[in-house]
Design a protein around this motif. Sequence first.
Motif, PDB file in Angstrom:
ATOM      1  N   HIS A  20       0.963  -1.267   0.123  1.00 20.96           N
ATOM      2  CA  HIS A  20       0.000   0.049   0.000  1.00 20.96           C
ATOM      3  C   HIS A  20       0.698   1.301  -0.180  1.00 20.96           C
ATOM      4  N   LEU A  21       1.964   1.414   0.826  1.00 28.78           N
ATOM      5  CA  LEU A  21       2.878   2.439   0.886  1.00 28.78           C
ATOM      6  C   LEU A  21       3.602   2.612  -0.491  1.00 28.78           C
ATOM      7  N   ARG A  22       3.815   1.311  -0.942  1.00 34.93           N
ATOM      8  CA  ARG A  22       4.633   1.411  -2.557  1.00 34.93           C
ATOM      9  C   ARG A  22       3.451   2.133  -3.577  1.00 34.93           C
ATOM     10  N   GLY A  23       2.225   1.795  -3.273  1.00 37.98           N
ATOM     11  CA  GLY A  23       1.270   2.225  -4.200  1.00 37.98           C
ATOM     12  C   GLY A  23       1.079   4.006  -3.838  1.00 37.98           C
ATOM     13  N   SER A  24       0.852   4.194  -2.682  1.00 40.87           N
ATOM     14  CA  SER A  24       0.847   5.660  -2.567  1.00 40.87           C
ATOM     15  C   SER A  24       2.108   6.587  -3.033  1.00 40.87           C
ATOM     16  N   TRP A  25       3.267   5.704  -3.049  1.00 37.78           N
ATOM     17  CA  TRP A  25       4.377   6.618  -3.400  1.00 37.78           C
ATOM     18  C   TRP A  25       4.249   6.581  -5.010  1.00 37.78           C
ATOM     19  N   ALA A  26       3.980   5.320  -5.566  1.00 32.02           N
ATOM     20  CA  ALA A  26       3.847   5.733  -6.980  1.00 32.02           C
ATOM     21  C   ALA A  26       2.742   6.644  -7.515  1.00 32.02           C
ATOM     22  N   ALA A  27       1.625   6.752  -6.880  1.00 33.13           N
ATOM     23  CA  ALA A  27       0.836   7.933  -7.191  1.00 33.13           C
ATOM     24  C   ALA A  27       1.288   9.428  -7.019  1.00 33.13           C
ATOM     25  N   VAL A  28       2.277   9.514  -5.912  1.00 27.86           N
ATOM     26  CA  VAL A  28       2.923  10.962  -5.935  1.00 27.86           C
ATOM     27  C   VAL A  28       3.775  11.183  -7.094  1.00 27.86           C
ATOM     28  N   GLN A  72      -5.028  12.329 -16.677  1.00 28.88           N
ATOM     29  CA  GLN A  72      -4.157  12.256 -15.700  1.00 28.88           C
ATOM     30  C   GLN A  72      -4.528  11.385 -14.404  1.00 28.88           C
ATOM     31  N   GLN A  73      -5.567  11.469 -14.112  1.00 29.31           N
ATOM     32  CA  GLN A  73      -6.034  10.734 -12.685  1.00 29.31           C
ATOM     33  C   GLN A  73      -5.958   9.327 -13.286  1.00 29.31           C
ATOM     34  N   ARG A  74      -6.520   8.742 -14.538  1.00 33.40           N
ATOM     35  CA  ARG A  74      -6.206   7.378 -15.060  1.00 33.40           C
ATOM     36  C   ARG A  74      -4.818   6.960 -15.016  1.00 33.40           C
ATOM     37  N   ALA A  75      -3.972   7.932 -15.454  1.00 38.67           N
ATOM     38  CA  ALA A  75      -2.528   7.550 -15.267  1.00 38.67           C
ATOM     39  C   ALA A  75      -1.938   7.225 -14.192  1.00 38.67           C
ATOM     40  N   ILE A  76      -2.222   8.342 -13.292  1.00 37.57           N
ATOM     41  CA  ILE A  76      -1.988   7.993 -11.762  1.00 37.57           C
ATOM     42  C   ILE A  76      -2.364   6.777 -11.250  1.00 37.57           C
ATOM     43  N   GLU A  77      -3.808   6.356 -11.371  1.00 33.16           N
ATOM     44  CA  GLU A  77      -4.254   5.247 -10.745  1.00 33.16           C
ATOM     45  C   GLU A  77      -3.669   3.799 -11.686  1.00 33.16           C
ATOM     46  N   ASP A  78      -3.599   3.864 -12.687  1.00 36.69           N
ATOM     47  CA  ASP A  78      -2.742   2.622 -13.532  1.00 36.69           C
ATOM     48  C   ASP A  78      -1.475   2.624 -13.004  1.00 36.69           C
ATOM     49  N   TYR A  79      -0.610   3.683 -12.838  1.00 32.12           N
ATOM     50  CA  TYR A  79       0.922   3.546 -12.316  1.00 32.12           C
ATOM     51  C   TYR A  79       0.832   2.928 -10.903  1.00 32.12           C
ATOM     52  N   ARG A  80      -0.108   3.500 -10.117  1.00 30.37           N
ATOM     53  CA  ARG A  80      -0.196   2.922  -8.629  1.00 30.37           C
ATOM     54  C   ARG A  80      -0.468   1.560  -8.521  1.00 30.37           C
ATOM     55  N   ASN A  81      -1.590   1.145  -9.645  1.00 28.74           N
ATOM     56  CA  ASN A  81      -1.834  -0.354  -9.504  1.00 28.74           C
ATOM     57  C   ASN A  81      -0.660  -1.278 -10.161  1.00 28.74           C
ATOM     58  N   GLU A  82      -0.014  -0.594 -11.073  1.00 29.83           N
ATOM     59  CA  GLU A  82       1.040  -1.354 -11.667  1.00 29.83           C
ATOM     60  C   GLU A  82       1.983  -1.818 -10.590  1.00 29.83           C
ATOM     61  N   LEU A  83       2.443  -0.854  -9.879  1.00 34.58           N
ATOM     62  CA  LEU A  83       3.435  -0.979  -8.931  1.00 34.58           C
ATOM     63  C   LEU A  83       2.992  -1.933  -7.586  1.00 34.58           C
ATOM     64  N   GLU A  84       1.709  -1.569  -7.285  1.00 36.31           N
ATOM     65  CA  GLU A  84       1.200  -2.408  -6.264  1.00 36.31           C
ATOM     66  C   GLU A  84       1.380  -4.107  -6.823  1.00 36.31           C
ATOM     67  N   LEU A  85       0.737  -4.190  -7.923  1.00 31.95           N
ATOM     68  CA  LEU A  85       0.717  -5.547  -8.462  1.00 31.95           C
ATOM     69  C   LEU A  85       1.720  -5.990  -8.363  1.00 31.95           C
ATOM     70  N   ARG A  86       2.927  -5.438  -8.846  1.00 34.24           N
ATOM     71  CA  ARG A  86       4.356  -6.210  -8.601  1.00 34.24           C
ATOM     72  C   ARG A  86       4.714  -6.341  -7.277  1.00 34.24           C
TER      73      ARG A  86
END
Length: 91
Positions: A20-28, A72-86
Amino acid sequence: MAPLPAQATSNNHNPDQICHLRGSWAAVVMSARQAGLPLSGQLHLEKAPGAGTRDEILAAYEHPRFSTATMQQRAIEDYRNELELRCFKNQ
């Protein structure tokens, strides 16, 4: 994927909390990308709590920058999910 951040593991976070922290970081990181902030000003984020790697910061800047708030919001959400999935896959 990089090893889990030392600060996250030293604070006794469980693996789900770390992801979850990694996902939050990815969103930032991706929010900065979408806002047009320069890459050189974002490299310090690899030292943040729950941080990912320098390569993940660079990867965010390989994604396109969008002009509409919705995209922009979609790109943020997608990147967050990409890193959380990994992260979850590597637990």
